[in-house]
Design a protein around this motif. Sequence first.
Motif, PDB file in Angstrom:
ATOM      1  N   ALA A  23       0.951  -1.156  -0.156  1.00  0.00           N
ATOM      2  CA  ALA A  23       0.039   0.120  -0.067  1.00  0.00           C
ATOM      3  C   ALA A  23       0.756   1.190  -0.007  1.00  0.00           C
ATOM      4  O   ALA A  23       0.348   2.231  -0.576  1.00  0.00           O
ATOM      5  N   ALA A  24       2.140   1.296   0.830  1.00  0.00           N
ATOM      6  CA  ALA A  24       2.843   2.493   0.873  1.00  0.00           C
ATOM      7  C   ALA A  24       3.459   2.927  -0.513  1.00  0.00           C
ATOM      8  O   ALA A  24       3.681   4.153  -0.602  1.00  0.00           O
ATOM      9  N   GLU A  25       3.412   1.955  -1.682  1.00  0.00           N
ATOM     10  CA  GLU A  25       4.027   2.420  -2.651  1.00  0.00           C
ATOM     11  C   GLU A  25       3.223   3.376  -3.304  1.00  0.00           C
ATOM     12  O   GLU A  25       3.916   4.077  -4.353  1.00  0.00           O
ATOM     13  N   LEU A  26       2.056   3.691  -3.236  1.00  0.00           N
ATOM     14  CA  LEU A  26       1.223   4.621  -3.896  1.00  0.00           C
ATOM     15  C   LEU A  26       0.800   5.545  -2.869  1.00  0.00           C
ATOM     16  O   LEU A  26      -0.296   6.318  -3.123  1.00  0.00           O
ATOM     17  N   ASP A  27       1.222   5.826  -1.727  1.00  0.00           N
ATOM     18  CA  ASP A  27       0.928   6.911  -0.971  1.00  0.00           C
ATOM     19  C   ASP A  27       1.109   8.343  -1.509  1.00  0.00           C
ATOM     20  O   ASP A  27       0.274   9.227  -1.571  1.00  0.00           O
ATOM     21  N   ALA A  28       2.062   8.457  -2.464  1.00  0.00           N
ATOM     22  CA  ALA A  28       2.216   9.727  -2.880  1.00  0.00           C
ATOM     23  C   ALA A  28       1.049  10.096  -4.098  1.00  0.00           C
ATOM     24  O   ALA A  28       0.588  11.203  -4.347  1.00  0.00           O
ATOM     25  N   ALA A  29       0.689   8.920  -4.799  1.00  0.00           N
ATOM     26  CA  ALA A  29      -0.228   8.953  -5.780  1.00  0.00           C
ATOM     27  C   ALA A  29      -1.742   9.376  -4.970  1.00  0.00           C
ATOM     28  O   ALA A  29      -2.320  10.228  -5.260  1.00  0.00           O
ATOM     29  N   ARG A  30      -1.799   8.862  -3.785  1.00  0.00           N
ATOM     30  CA  ARG A  30      -3.129   9.131  -3.087  1.00  0.00           C
ATOM     31  C   ARG A  30      -2.992  10.513  -2.521  1.00  0.00           C
ATOM     32  O   ARG A  30      -4.073  11.233  -2.853  1.00  0.00           O
ATOM     33  N   ASP A  31      -1.963  10.974  -1.921  1.00  0.00           N
ATOM     34  CA  ASP A  31      -1.941  12.118  -1.558  1.00  0.00           C
ATOM     35  C   ASP A  31      -2.076  13.245  -3.024  1.00  0.00           C
ATOM     36  O   ASP A  31      -2.976  14.350  -2.566  1.00  0.00           O
ATOM     37  N   ALA A  32      -1.707  13.109  -3.935  1.00  0.00           N
ATOM     38  CA  ALA A  32      -1.991  13.730  -5.098  1.00  0.00           C
ATOM     39  C   ALA A  32      -3.223  13.792  -5.619  1.00  0.00           C
ATOM     40  O   ALA A  32      -3.883  14.815  -5.882  1.00  0.00           O
ATOM     41  N   CYS A  33      -4.118  12.723  -5.651  1.00  0.00           N
ATOM     42  CA  CYS A  33      -5.467  12.778  -5.739  1.00  0.00           C
ATOM     43  C   CYS A  33      -6.244  13.603  -4.539  1.00  0.00           C
ATOM     44  O   CYS A  33      -7.331  14.166  -5.130  1.00  0.00           O
ATOM     45  N   ALA A  34      -5.905  13.451  -3.573  1.00  0.00           N
ATOM     46  CA  ALA A  34      -6.625  14.269  -2.404  1.00  0.00           C
ATOM     47  C   ALA A  34      -6.343  15.763  -2.651  1.00  0.00           C
ATOM     48  O   ALA A  34      -7.188  16.580  -2.782  1.00  0.00           O
ATOM     49  N   ASP A  35      -4.980  16.017  -3.062  1.00  0.00           N
ATOM     50  CA  ASP A  35      -4.967  17.505  -3.401  1.00  0.00           C
ATOM     51  C   ASP A  35      -5.827  18.102  -4.718  1.00  0.00           C
ATOM     52  O   ASP A  35      -6.183  18.806  -4.901  1.00  0.00           O
ATOM     53  N   ALA A  36      -5.968  16.950  -5.812  1.00  0.00           N
ATOM     54  CA  ALA A  36      -6.641  17.419  -6.995  1.00  0.00           C
ATOM     55  C   ALA A  36      -8.089  17.515  -6.409  1.00  0.00           C
ATOM     56  O   ALA A  36      -8.852  18.428  -7.299  1.00  0.00           O
ATOM     57  N   LEU A  37      -8.734  16.700  -5.730  1.00  0.00           N
ATOM     58  CA  LEU A  37     -10.096  16.774  -5.136  1.00  0.00           C
ATOM     59  C   LEU A  37     -10.364  17.977  -4.300  1.00  0.00           C
ATOM     60  O   LEU A  37     -11.547  18.801  -4.416  1.00  0.00           O
ATOM     61  N   GLY A  38      -9.377  18.505  -3.739  1.00  0.00           N
ATOM     62  CA  GLY A  38      -9.247  19.796  -2.916  1.00  0.00           C
ATOM     63  C   GLY A  38      -9.450  20.924  -3.934  1.00  0.00           C
ATOM     64  O   GLY A  38     -10.030  21.990  -3.800  1.00  0.00           O
ATOM     65  N   VAL A  39      -8.825  20.881  -5.329  1.00  0.00           N
ATOM     66  CA  VAL A  39      -9.187  21.891  -6.198  1.00  0.00           C
ATOM     67  C   VAL A  39     -10.533  22.034  -6.737  1.00  0.00           C
ATOM     68  O   VAL A  39     -11.242  23.011  -6.998  1.00  0.00           O
ATOM     69  N   LEU A  40     -10.967  21.011  -6.761  1.00  0.00           N
ATOM     70  CA  LEU A  40     -12.505  20.822  -7.380  1.00  0.00           C
ATOM     71  C   LEU A  40     -13.420  21.322  -6.098  1.00  0.00           C
ATOM     72  O   LEU A  40     -14.459  22.240  -6.497  1.00  0.00           O
ATOM     73  N   ALA A  41     -13.407  20.812  -4.921  1.00  0.00           N
ATOM     74  CA  ALA A  41     -14.162  21.505  -3.847  1.00  0.00           C
ATOM     75  C   ALA A  41     -13.906  23.121  -3.771  1.00  0.00           C
ATOM     76  O   ALA A  41     -14.914  23.699  -3.670  1.00  0.00           O
ATOM     77  N   ALA A  42     -12.667  23.560  -4.113  1.00  0.00           N
ATOM     78  CA  ALA A  42     -12.286  25.103  -3.982  1.00  0.00           C
ATOM     79  C   ALA A  42     -13.390  25.883  -4.958  1.00  0.00           C
ATOM     80  O   ALA A  42     -13.442  26.917  -4.825  1.00  0.00           O
ATOM     81  N   SER A  43     -13.530  25.021  -6.034  1.00  0.00           N
ATOM     82  CA  SER A  43     -14.163  25.762  -7.341  1.00  0.00           C
ATOM     83  C   SER A  43     -15.795  26.091  -6.905  1.00  0.00           C
ATOM     84  O   SER A  43     -16.375  26.430  -7.764  1.00  0.00           O
ATOM     85  N   ARG A  44     -16.180  25.341  -5.860  1.00  0.00           N
ATOM     86  CA  ARG A  44     -17.673  25.542  -5.431  1.00  0.00           C
ATOM     87  C   ARG A  44     -18.571  25.160  -6.424  1.00  0.00           C
ATOM     88  O   ARG A  44     -19.417  25.942  -6.934  1.00  0.00           O
ATOM     89  N   PRO A  45     -18.393  23.882  -7.175  1.00  0.00           N
ATOM     90  CA  PRO A  45     -19.347  23.514  -8.039  1.00  0.00           C
ATOM     91  C   PRO A  45     -20.897  23.089  -7.523  1.00  0.00           C
ATOM     92  O   PRO A  45     -20.867  22.892  -6.555  1.00  0.00           O
ATOM     93  N   ASP A  46     -21.635  23.373  -8.368  1.00  0.00           N
ATOM     94  CA  ASP A  46     -23.060  23.011  -8.136  1.00  0.00           C
ATOM     95  C   ASP A  46     -23.161  21.444  -8.260  1.00  0.00           C
ATOM     96  O   ASP A  46     -24.232  20.933  -7.835  1.00  0.00           O
ATOM     97  N   ARG A  47     -22.367  20.662  -9.222  1.00  0.00           N
ATOM     98  CA  ARG A  47     -22.584  19.275  -9.477  1.00  0.00           C
ATOM     99  C   ARG A  47     -21.081  18.763  -9.708  1.00  0.00           C
ATOM    100  O   ARG A  47     -20.379  19.353 -10.541  1.00  0.00           O
ATOM    101  N   LEU A  48     -20.784  17.727  -9.088  1.00  0.00           N
ATOM    102  CA  LEU A  48     -19.526  16.951  -9.538  1.00  0.00           C
ATOM    103  C   LEU A  48     -19.960  15.587 -10.306  1.00  0.00           C
ATOM    104  O   LEU A  48     -20.681  14.885  -9.940  1.00  0.00           O
ATOM    105  N   ILE A  49     -19.590  15.660 -11.393  1.00  0.00           N
ATOM    106  CA  ILE A  49     -19.390  14.465 -12.536  1.00  0.00           C
ATOM    107  C   ILE A  49     -18.366  13.701 -12.432  1.00  0.00           C
ATOM    108  O   ILE A  49     -17.317  14.118 -12.683  1.00  0.00           O
ATOM    109  N   VAL A  50     -18.537  12.394 -12.016  1.00  0.00           N
ATOM    110  CA  VAL A  50     -17.197  11.478 -11.835  1.00  0.00           C
ATOM    111  C   VAL A  50     -17.334  10.685 -13.149  1.00  0.00           C
ATOM    112  O   VAL A  50     -18.185   9.941 -13.362  1.00  0.00           O
ATOM    113  N   ALA A  51     -16.473  10.531 -14.012  1.00  0.00           N
ATOM    114  CA  ALA A  51     -16.231   9.908 -15.192  1.00  0.00           C
ATOM    115  C   ALA A  51     -15.147   9.003 -15.315  1.00  0.00           C
ATOM    116  O   ALA A  51     -14.217   9.122 -14.571  1.00  0.00           O
TER     117      ALA A  51
END
Length: 244
Positions: A23-51
């Motif tokens: 699991a630890a081998e992808l810790d950096a990828a998980r952290d980067a994903c969390a940062d990317a989701l933070g950018v989405l939340a900061a944009s204050r969307p009306d809707r999130l589409i997950v494709a």
Amino acid sequence: MLVSAAVCPCPPLLVPAVAAGAAAELDAARDACADALGVLAASRPDRLIVAGPAPGPQDARPYPEGAYGSFRGYGVDVGVSLDGTAAGPGDGRDAPGDELPTSLAVAAWLLAQVAWSASPIQGLGVREPLDAETCVRTGRSIATDGERVALLVMGDASACRTLKAPGYLDGRAAAFDAEVARALATADVAALARLDETLASDLKAAGRSCWQLLAGAAEGADLTGALLYEDAPYGVGYLVAAWS
């Protein structure tokens, strides 16, 4: 209109229970994903589409908020729900045919890790492979109404980066992944739209359809890109990017 986008890989190994001792081998990828989701939340969307890429006959199958998924097929009793919360392991077992495809289950797990509450969520399983024109057209339809839409795009790059990769070593893979990384880093919509479908298929790049859907959704949005992660730890290209 599209106000932000995030691109994340979708290997089940992102879920620590699936990866187990590795699991630890992808810790950096998980952290980067969390940062990317933070950018989405900061944009204050009306809707999130997950494709995310998905099997099946439909070009783009919708999944409602709260749709259930699991990783039982990977040997762990971990359930997820497409609503920003973790699901109990027994939830949804009575209707396995309606479960989220793996890519969207990974997305649901990532959203639960950040306790997503910024907006309602809608899932979209994008048939892989799907021709580029249809991908771009589907993306355009996402951004045509007056809602502020954020888009979370799941998908892996080539699976041919090493001899032990799922698709074995292909000398074209590194260059293909580098071009996708450049396009994501610079929010180059045109470059994503013209990705070679045949080459992507040869290289087993499961994210191609969804990247081209992003290209359609982002036309005229004037977003700025940032590449947050780029690696191929198992011979598969994993990329994380945020557009805002």
